[in-house]
Design a protein around this motif. Structure first.
Motif, short mmCIF file in Angstrom:
data_model
loop_
_atom_site.label_atom_id
_atom_site.label_comp_id
_atom_site.label_asym_id
_atom_site.label_seq_id
_atom_site.Cartn_x
_atom_site.Cartn_y
_atom_site.Cartn_z
N UNK A 76 0.85 -1.18 0.00
CA UNK A 76 0.00 0.00 0.00
C UNK A 76 0.89 1.24 0.00
N UNK A 77 0.32 2.37 -0.30
CA UNK A 77 1.08 3.62 -0.34
C UNK A 77 1.61 3.96 1.05
N UNK A 105 15.63 3.00 -6.85
CA UNK A 105 15.05 3.36 -8.15
C UNK A 105 15.86 2.77 -9.29
N UNK A 106 17.16 3.10 -9.37
CA UNK A 106 18.01 2.57 -10.43
C UNK A 106 19.46 2.82 -10.05
N UNK A 107 20.38 2.31 -10.90
CA UNK A 107 21.80 2.42 -10.60
C UNK A 107 22.30 3.86 -10.62
N UNK A 108 21.65 4.71 -11.40
CA UNK A 108 22.11 6.09 -11.49
C UNK A 108 21.59 6.95 -10.34
N UNK A 109 20.30 6.78 -10.03
CA UNK A 109 19.69 7.62 -8.99
C UNK A 109 19.85 7.06 -7.58
N UNK A 137 3.16 2.04 -4.51
CA UNK A 137 3.57 0.66 -4.77
C UNK A 137 4.38 0.46 -6.04
N UNK A 138 4.14 1.25 -7.09
CA UNK A 138 4.85 1.05 -8.36
C UNK A 138 6.02 2.00 -8.55
#
Length: 405
Positions: A76-77, A105-109, A137-138
């Motif tokens: 849930x949020x 989030x990702x390798x850069x951020x 959630x996403x």
């Protein structure tokens, strides 16, 4: 990240073996030591430089490690200025003993790191600080974060001047007393299974106070077994060779590979190993082999079975082992039958297996899928290695050793 994702749990058991192969075992660790191995790809010069620099890290230098194999998403949020995060309960097992979580989030951020205070049975993670922003959630993938240190050995391969692959091996510093699992989800209580193997629902969880291992082999490979007979060879290199038979109990080691296809299967397998504390605690499990073939239908009230092979008495009659059978039926049920003794039928061509109690229902040959021995086993290693293909699919190879108790 690359292909190799491995998690290892390691207990330590002290075993004293008597002359007749009877064991006394003592667990020397309450909680397992935990380690992980990951392959990394350096896709930029900076990433490759970071990987190579880690090989020069001090061996006692404590660093933080996201557990990549335990990736999950919010249920849930989670709103800013709140101090809790809600996950699915199937994801909680990997957070035990960890110091915090990371929204990645990702390798850069990269992501945001929060310290973990407690795990709750409804899947709620209590944090030591409030969230700085709202997470949906996403939006992010969540990883547990643990303290650890690099093992002494590492190696890398350089594909170009800027591209490197390296396997990093970490020993985790788990603090189970700080973030232990709630009782409903600890090693003594399995979570609901996402997938089940044949006859898993029919097998009892406990038989005569002893746990029953519930999973059937995956049969992705052959089941390899070896036997060591409990005898000393007396050979003075000349004359007659003799054996000093210490007991009738052979040591059977059976290697089985399990392909686990859901998170719950992976978690519950690790739970069972943790409950046994490696080699310490024994359990019941079927051999999953056709150990007997019913030759005649057995009527209700009958106290024996007629089977194809006539020589069970020669090998099993004088020992305490192999005195339980489990009958797998076509309707999906099982029947556990204690054996009183072995003999042959009047013709001598077939075996006669005497039961401890009369059958409460008729047993027809056409209804029986397989009759296996229900044996007492223990794990033959204090180390359990889980090789992950994805976060929800893994392979485990383990060895069962037949014991008296």
């Amino acid at each position: 990240m690359a292909n190799t994702i491995t998690e290892t749990l390691e207990f330590k058991t002290q075993i004293h073996t008597a002359w007749d192969k009877t064991e006394q075992r003592m667990a020397l660790r309450t909680y397992p030591r935990r380690s992980v191995s990951y392959d990394y790809y350096g896709m930029t010069a900076a990433q490759s430089q970071n990987l190579r620099a880690l090989s020069y890290a001090k061996q006692n230098e404590k660093i933080e490690i996201p557990l990549w194999h335990a990736a999950c998403r919010l249920k849930d949020t989670s709103y800013a200025n709140y101090s809790h995060v809600l996950l699915n309960t199937v994801d909680l097992w990997q957070f035990r003993g960890c110091s915090g979580i990371e929204f990645w989030r990702n390798d850069q951020d990269g992501g945001e790191r929060y310290f973990l205070k407690a795990l709750n049975g409804d899947g709620r993670l209590k944090l030591t600080e409030i969230l700085e922003k709202t997470y949906h959630p996403n939006d992010s993938v969540i990883y547990p974060v643990a303290y650890g240190y690099l093992k002494p050995e590492d190696n890398y391969a350089a594909y170009t001047a800027s591209h490197t692959t390296m396997q990093l091996n970490f020993d985790l510093i788990d603090d189970y007393s700080l973030t232990y699992l709630p009782a409903a989800l600890n090693e003594n209580n399995a979570e609901p299974w996402g997938e089940k193997t044949p006859y898993q629902d029919a097998l009892p969880s406990v038989y005569q106070g002893i746990d029953v291992f519930p999973l059937a082999p995956s049969w992705t490979d052959n089941l390899a077994a070896n036997f060591t007979r409990n005898a000393n060879k007396l050979d003075n290199e000349t004359g007659v060779v003799k054996y000093d038979l210490k007991s009738l109990y052979s040591s059977e080691n059976k290697e089985i590979e399990y392909v686990l296809t859901t998170k719950s299967e992976i978690n519950n397998f690790q739970r069972f190993f943790t409950k046994c504390k490696g080699r310490w605690k024994s359990f019941y499990a079927p051999t999953w082999l056709s150990d007997m073939v019913l030759a005649e239908d057995a009527g209700q009230g009958q106290s024996y079975l007629i089977v194809d092979w006539p020589l069970y008495w020669k090998y099993y009659a004088s020992m305490a082992r192999r005195k339980l059978i489990i009958v797998f039926l076509k309707n999906g049920s099982v029947n556990i039958l204690p054996i009183a003794g072995y003999a042959t039928d009047p013709t001598g061509d077939r075996g006669k297996v005497y039961l401890d109690a009369a059958l409460t229902a008729a047993m027809k040959r056409t209804d029986v899928v397989m009759i296996s021995y229900l044996c007492r086993y223990r794990f033959d290693s204090d180390t359990l290695t889980t090789d992950y293909a994805t976060t929800g699919i893994a392979t485990v190879s383990t060895v069962f050793m037949e014991v008296n108790a």
